[in-house]
Design a protein around this motif. Structure first.
Motif, PDB file in Angstrom:
ATOM      1  N   GLY A 271       0.792  -1.232   0.000  1.00  0.00           N
ATOM      2  CA  GLY A 271       0.000   0.000   0.000  1.00  0.00           C
ATOM      3  C   GLY A 271       0.816   1.271   0.000  1.00  0.00           C
ATOM      4  N   SER A 272       1.998   1.235   0.615  1.00  0.00           N
ATOM      5  CA  SER A 272       2.822   2.448   0.682  1.00  0.00           C
ATOM      6  C   SER A 272       3.355   2.853  -0.690  1.00  0.00           C
ATOM      7  N   ASN A 273       3.298   1.933  -1.672  1.00  0.00           N
ATOM      8  CA  ASN A 273       3.769   2.241  -3.022  1.00  0.00           C
ATOM      9  C   ASN A 273       2.664   2.789  -3.924  1.00  0.00           C
ATOM     10  N   ALA A 274       1.450   2.874  -3.409  1.00  0.00           N
ATOM     11  CA  ALA A 274       0.313   3.302  -4.229  1.00  0.00           C
ATOM     12  C   ALA A 274       0.529   4.705  -4.786  1.00  0.00           C
ATOM     13  N   LYS A 275       0.154   4.875  -6.046  1.00  0.00           N
ATOM     14  CA  LYS A 275       0.276   6.181  -6.695  1.00  0.00           C
ATOM     15  C   LYS A 275      -1.080   6.830  -6.978  1.00  0.00           C
ATOM     16  N   VAL A 276      -2.111   5.989  -7.102  1.00  0.00           N
ATOM     17  CA  VAL A 276      -3.472   6.500  -7.317  1.00  0.00           C
ATOM     18  C   VAL A 276      -4.421   5.668  -6.474  1.00  0.00           C
ATOM     19  N   VAL A 277      -5.274   6.327  -5.697  1.00  0.00           N
ATOM     20  CA  VAL A 277      -6.310   5.620  -4.954  1.00  0.00           C
ATOM     21  C   VAL A 277      -7.656   5.957  -5.599  1.00  0.00           C
ATOM     22  N   HIS A 278      -8.512   4.943  -5.705  1.00  0.00           N
ATOM     23  CA  HIS A 278      -9.803   5.082  -6.370  1.00  0.00           C
ATOM     24  C   HIS A 278     -10.902   4.808  -5.349  1.00  0.00           C
ATOM     25  N   PHE A 279     -11.722   5.815  -5.079  1.00  0.00           N
ATOM     26  CA  PHE A 279     -12.776   5.692  -4.073  1.00  0.00           C
ATOM     27  C   PHE A 279     -14.012   5.042  -4.696  1.00  0.00           C
ATOM     28  N   LEU A 280     -13.931   3.733  -4.906  1.00  0.00           N
ATOM     29  CA  LEU A 280     -15.049   2.992  -5.484  1.00  0.00           C
ATOM     30  C   LEU A 280     -16.229   2.937  -4.522  1.00  0.00           C
ATOM     31  N   GLY A 281     -17.407   2.668  -5.059  1.00  0.00           N
ATOM     32  CA  GLY A 281     -18.593   2.526  -4.225  1.00  0.00           C
ATOM     33  C   GLY A 281     -19.480   3.748  -4.296  1.00  0.00           C
ATOM     34  N   LYS A 282     -20.666   3.609  -3.741  1.00  0.00           N
ATOM     35  CA  LYS A 282     -21.661   4.679  -3.820  1.00  0.00           C
ATOM     36  C   LYS A 282     -21.295   5.887  -2.973  1.00  0.00           C
ATOM     37  N   THR A 283     -20.645   5.640  -1.812  1.00  0.00           N
ATOM     38  CA  THR A 283     -20.284   6.740  -0.918  1.00  0.00           C
ATOM     39  C   THR A 283     -18.935   7.311  -1.327  1.00  0.00           C
ATOM     40  N   LYS A 284     -18.920   8.564  -1.743  1.00  0.00           N
ATOM     41  CA  LYS A 284     -17.714   9.223  -2.221  1.00  0.00           C
ATOM     42  C   LYS A 284     -17.125  10.121  -1.123  1.00  0.00           C
ATOM     43  N   PRO A 285     -15.889  10.557  -1.282  1.00  0.00           N
ATOM     44  CA  PRO A 285     -15.298  11.440  -0.256  1.00  0.00           C
ATOM     45  C   PRO A 285     -16.148  12.671   0.046  1.00  0.00           C
ATOM     46  N   TRP A 286     -16.756  13.245  -0.993  1.00  0.00           N
ATOM     47  CA  TRP A 286     -17.565  14.451  -0.791  1.00  0.00           C
ATOM     48  C   TRP A 286     -18.912  14.149  -0.126  1.00  0.00           C
ATOM     49  N   SER A 287     -19.206  12.873   0.136  1.00  0.00           N
ATOM     50  CA  SER A 287     -20.441  12.510   0.837  1.00  0.00           C
ATOM     51  C   SER A 287     -20.310  12.750   2.343  1.00  0.00           C
ATOM     52  N   TYR A 288     -19.085  12.931   2.818  1.00  0.00           N
ATOM     53  CA  TYR A 288     -18.847  13.149   4.243  1.00  0.00           C
ATOM     54  C   TYR A 288     -18.777  14.647   4.539  1.00  0.00           C
ATOM     55  N   THR A 289     -18.616  14.955   5.805  1.00  0.00           N
ATOM     56  CA  THR A 289     -18.312  16.311   6.239  1.00  0.00           C
ATOM     57  C   THR A 289     -17.019  16.248   7.031  1.00  0.00           C
ATOM     58  N   TYR A 290     -16.245  17.307   6.956  1.00  0.00           N
ATOM     59  CA  TYR A 290     -14.893  17.297   7.511  1.00  0.00           C
ATOM     60  C   TYR A 290     -14.720  18.443   8.497  1.00  0.00           C
ATOM     61  N   ASP A 291     -14.087  18.126   9.625  1.00  0.00           N
ATOM     62  CA  ASP A 291     -13.736  19.142  10.618  1.00  0.00           C
ATOM     63  C   ASP A 291     -12.240  19.422  10.473  1.00  0.00           C
ATOM     64  N   PRO A 292     -11.848  20.557   9.857  1.00  0.00           N
ATOM     65  CA  PRO A 292     -10.427  20.835   9.623  1.00  0.00           C
ATOM     66  C   PRO A 292      -9.612  20.960  10.906  1.00  0.00           C
ATOM     67  N   LYS A 293     -10.225  21.478  11.973  1.00  0.00           N
ATOM     68  CA  LYS A 293      -9.485  21.661  13.220  1.00  0.00           C
ATOM     69  C   LYS A 293      -9.146  20.328  13.872  1.00  0.00           C
ATOM     70  N   LYS A 294     -10.098  19.401  13.847  1.00  0.00           N
ATOM     71  CA  LYS A 294      -9.884  18.101  14.479  1.00  0.00           C
ATOM     72  C   LYS A 294      -9.352  17.065  13.489  1.00  0.00           C
ATOM     73  N   ARG A 295      -9.294  17.424  12.198  1.00  0.00           N
ATOM     74  CA  ARG A 295      -8.934  16.473  11.141  1.00  0.00           C
ATOM     75  C   ARG A 295      -9.744  15.187  11.298  1.00  0.00           C
ATOM     76  N   ALA A 296     -11.049  15.367  11.395  1.00  0.00           N
ATOM     77  CA  ALA A 296     -11.960  14.243  11.608  1.00  0.00           C
ATOM     78  C   ALA A 296     -13.108  14.321  10.616  1.00  0.00           C
ATOM     79  N   LEU A 297     -13.639  13.159  10.267  1.00  0.00           N
ATOM     80  CA  LEU A 297     -14.754  13.077   9.333  1.00  0.00           C
ATOM     81  C   LEU A 297     -16.065  12.947  10.065  1.00  0.00           C
ATOM     82  N   LYS A 298     -17.109  13.487   9.481  1.00  0.00           N
ATOM     83  CA  LYS A 298     -18.455  13.313   9.992  1.00  0.00           C
ATOM     84  C   LYS A 298     -19.224  12.508   8.958  1.00  0.00           C
ATOM     85  N   GLY A 299     -19.920  11.493   9.432  1.00  0.00           N
ATOM     86  CA  GLY A 299     -20.671  10.659   8.517  1.00  0.00           C
ATOM     87  C   GLY A 299     -20.898   9.297   9.124  1.00  0.00           C
ATOM     88  N   SER A 300     -21.569   8.429   8.402  1.00  0.00           N
ATOM     89  CA  SER A 300     -21.914   7.109   8.902  1.00  0.00           C
ATOM     90  C   SER A 300     -20.778   6.130   8.666  1.00  0.00           C
TER      91      SER A 300
END
Length: 333
Positions: free
Chosen positions: A205-234
């Motif tokens: 995994g450390s050699n990966a050059k491209v990650v593909h967010f497969l599946g119905k839930t995409k990165p933009w489906s979450y909410t992000y707290d920049p101060k805590k560097r934490a995601l909000k979502g299910s």
């Protein structure tokens, strides 16, 4: 290399966010190639303005839809019909060679060496390795290929209702004819594969050059707290490694959101970042730690995962645990 380009596609504002992050990640890793974004008519003027800042060319295209509800229903993804729009990339004949990348991919290192490959080079799909995954592929724009692809769609459709089915059928020699057209998995590391074969992820995994967010839930489906560097979502929706999701959100929150705010002016918008001026806190889902473990599987669910080759080799299905179970069973006899 002015006649070579990375190409991507957005048909909605949501996918445009992914295209923005992808473009920025390519720039961050000093690509020497042009960047081209194909967009559908439903992408807003605000998104278009930001894309023009990140991409060398932003081209409006008609949205093609397979209309294949039966096959799309098998995948439980009715939204994939419009991925046929991806076929427009073969019409970019002012470029000699291109690399297509889906809007839900993220570049982790410079990948310009992909242009040394020939059409149609792609990585195997984790669900069926004799098929390539169409999230990343090398191609040569051609009016002849473009017209033949459209004709093929009209006559044969797609076995999965989306672009991946028709491209695998059209370039049907990929699996057997030339191993040189098989891209290493590190150029299209599907996020769901991290859980189907965790030992390989830990090894490579450390050699990966491209990650593909497969599946119905995409990165933009979450909410992000920049101060805590934490995601909000299910957590049940999570199909991606937290570190990759956090990297996506780090680029989006620090680079893309300021540009969106600038283009939006005084008009409020939902940025997805907690605490930003464009974020409606009342609509946020509850904060869930990104690394929170999933609830234990039932016996039926474990059996199903075993049958699908998705055993938890590093956890409950580790050899040591299986050995304990066998020892306890034998002691009863």
């Amino acid at each position: 290399m002015t006649d070579q380009a990375f190409v991507t596609l957005a048909t909605t504002d949501s996918y445009a966010k992914g295209v923005m992050v992808l473009g920025k990640s390519l720039r961050n890793h000093n690509t020497s190639r042009k960047l081209v974004a194909l967009i559908g008519p439903h992408v807003s003027e605000t998104s278009r303005a930001v894309l023009h800042k990140l991409y060398d060319e932003v081209r409006l295209v008609d949205v093609l839809d397979s209309g294949d509800t039966a096959h799309l229903a098998l995948m439980k993804r009715p939204d994939l019909g419009v991925t046929f729009t991806k076929l427009h990339c073969w019409s970019l004949t002012h470029y000699s060679k291109c690399v297509f990348m889906d809007a839900d991919t993220l570049v982790l290192a410079n990948v310009d060496e992909l242009f040394d490959r020939e059409e149609l080079s792609a990585a195997p799909d984790p669900g069926w390795p004799d098929c390539f995954n169409s999230g990343v592929f090398v191609f040569r724009p051609s009016e002849d290929t473009y017209s033949k692809l459209l004709q093929y769609c009209t006559e044969h459709g797609s076995f999965d209702g989306g672009d991946q089915g028709v491209l695998n059928s059209f370039f049907r020699g990929w699996a057997t004819e030339d191993i040189g057209k098989h891209l290493p998995f590190i150029y299209n590391m599907s996020s769901i594969a991290l859980y189907t074969y965790l030992p390989a992820f830990k090894q490579y995994g450390s050699n990966a050059k491209v990650v593909h967010f497969l599946g119905k839930t995409k990165p933009w489906s979450y909410t992000y707290d920049p101060k805590k560097r934490a995601l909000k979502g299910s957590v049940e929706e999570a199909s991606s490694h937290p570190s990759f999701l956090l990297e996506w959100w780090s680029i989006y929150s620090s680079c893309v959101v300021p540009m969106l705010h600038h283009e939006h002016g005084d008009q409020p918008f939902y940025s997805g970042c907690a605490g930003s001026s464009g974020c409606d806190e009342e609509t946020l889902p509850p904060l869930v730690p990104a690394a929170l473990p999933a609830p234990p599987l039932s016996s039926a669910e474990r059996k199903q995962r075993w049958e699908q080759g998705q055993a938890d080799y590093m956890g409950i299905d580790a050899f040591a645990n299986i050995e304990k179970k066998l020892t306890a069973f034998l002691k009863r006899w």
